[in-house]
Design a protein around this motif. Structure first.
Motif, PDB file in Angstrom:
ATOM      1  N   ARG A 140       0.349   4.089   1.668  1.00 21.80           N
ATOM      2  CA  ARG A 140       0.518   4.627   3.021  1.00 21.80           C
ATOM      3  C   ARG A 140       0.169   3.555   4.047  1.00 21.80           C
ATOM      4  N   ALA A 169      -3.867  14.276   7.460  1.00 17.64           N
ATOM      5  CA  ALA A 169      -5.267  13.905   7.662  1.00 17.64           C
ATOM      6  C   ALA A 169      -5.412  12.514   8.273  1.00 17.64           C
ATOM      7  N   SER A 170      -4.719  11.528   7.705  1.00 21.48           N
ATOM      8  CA  SER A 170      -4.895  10.138   8.134  1.00 21.48           C
ATOM      9  C   SER A 170      -3.874   9.693   9.178  1.00 21.48           C
ATOM     10  N   GLY A 171      -2.739  10.404   9.266  1.00 22.41           N
ATOM     11  CA  GLY A 171      -1.688   9.997  10.182  1.00 22.41           C
ATOM     12  C   GLY A 171      -0.853   8.855   9.658  1.00 22.41           C
ATOM     13  N   ARG A 172      -1.116   8.420   8.430  1.00 18.93           N
ATOM     14  CA  ARG A 172      -0.367   7.309   7.838  1.00 18.93           C
ATOM     15  C   ARG A 172       0.971   7.792   7.271  1.00 18.93           C
ATOM     16  N   GLY A 217      -0.272   2.831   8.437  1.00 18.73           N
ATOM     17  CA  GLY A 217      -0.393   3.401   9.764  1.00 18.73           C
ATOM     18  C   GLY A 217       0.648   2.821  10.705  1.00 18.73           C
ATOM     19  N   GLU A 265       0.833  -1.203   0.000  1.00 16.57           N
ATOM     20  CA  GLU A 265       0.000   0.000   0.000  1.00 16.57           C
ATOM     21  C   GLU A 265       0.870   1.256   0.000  1.00 16.57           C
ATOM     22  N   GLN A 319       4.478  11.963   6.826  1.00 16.17           N
ATOM     23  CA  GLN A 319       3.232  11.552   7.469  1.00 16.17           C
ATOM     24  C   GLN A 319       2.084  12.381   6.935  1.00 16.17           C
ATOM     25  N   ASP A 320       1.042  11.705   6.482  1.00 11.19           N
ATOM     26  CA  ASP A 320      -0.135  12.405   5.985  1.00 11.19           C
ATOM     27  C   ASP A 320      -0.861  13.063   7.150  1.00 11.19           C
TER      28      ASP A 320
END
Length: 254
Positions: A24, A59-62, A26, A22, A56-57
């Motif tokens: 991104r 919005a998602s923290g991924r 987590g 994937e 690190q994104d």
């Protein structure tokens, strides 16, 4: 067997994990995939993020791979492309000059040899790909210092060792040689690095007209020089080779 550094092994495994699958991942995905405690995984990710290797994104923290890895990858690809584009031309130069040909790039505080064509005779020779040569005394190094601001800074700040009695070490004298190199488009090393050996080199530019390396020949003084002067046909051949590689890299005419 030499001991390895566990934290570096874990960081490398983390980068490989982010490079596959994937786009991104987590923190939980990363820690479980690698069998690490969340605190340990988070600490490594935070360090990689600070160095630009991981992003690190918001919005998602991924997490995903960072731009610094792309920059390093492009640097490798640039060297790979330089060597690939130079193969035919350096073979021709070795054949026409009768001397060994070297392709060098700036690496740390020296010249890294990334391609070496043997002198076209039956003499025993040692492949020098991966060898490091000095910046201040070699023809390849002088070319890089004359055209690349980073290389110039390196040679100015370095301790310039007197490798032979002919090595130029004084800053003013070195700067004078670099000015001369820029004015005539090539550099020389006549017994400044190795006794009895002379070299001639010229710069290679890319499509942005940026210096990306240098190409040159190296041989015995009695073959490269004539009556104490560098043979003009060898200088012309080296410059023609550098221009040809530069054109293949998209630099256009010089």
């Amino acid at each position: 067997m030499a001991r390895t550094i566990q934290s570096l092994e874990r960081a490398a495994a983390m980068l490989r994990l982010l490079a596959g699958g994937e786009r991104r991942l987590g923190l939980s995905d990363i820690s479980s995939s690698l069998g690490l405690a969340k605190g340990t995984a988070h600490g490594i990710l935070r360090t990689l993020q600070q160095e630009g290797f991981v992003e690190q994104d918001a919005a998602s923290g991924r997490y995903q791979l960072g731009a610094e890895l792309l920059r390093l990858g492009n640097s490798y690809l640039d060297v790979h492309e330089l060597r690939a584009r130079a193969l035919v031309w350096t073979d021709d130069l070795a054949r026409s000059s009768g001397e060994a040909v070297y392709l060098g790039v700036l690496h740390q505080q020296g010249v890294l040899v990334v391609h070496h064509v043997f002198r076209p005779d039956d003499s025993r020779q040692v492949l020098e790909v991966g060898a490091m040569h000095p910046l201040h005394s070699t023809a390849l190094g002088k070319v890089l210092c004359a055209y690349d601001p980073v290389a110039h800074s390196e040679v100015v700040e370095a301790e310039r060792e007197a490798i032979t009695p002919r090595t130029v070490t004084g800053l003013g004298d070195v700067e004078g040689l670099l000015d001369l190199t820029r004015a005539r488009g090539w550099a020389a090393d006549v017994e400044e690095t190795w006794d009895g050996v002379a070299s001639v080199a010229a710069p290679i530019h890319d499509r942005r007209r940026m210096p990306v390396g240098a190409v040159g020949i190296t041989g015995a003084v009695e073959r490269v020089c004539n009556d104490g002067e560098l043979r003009p046909e060898i200088i012309a051949a080296v410059r023609d080779c550098a221009r040809a590689v530069s054109r293949d890299l998209g630099a256009g005419r010089f």
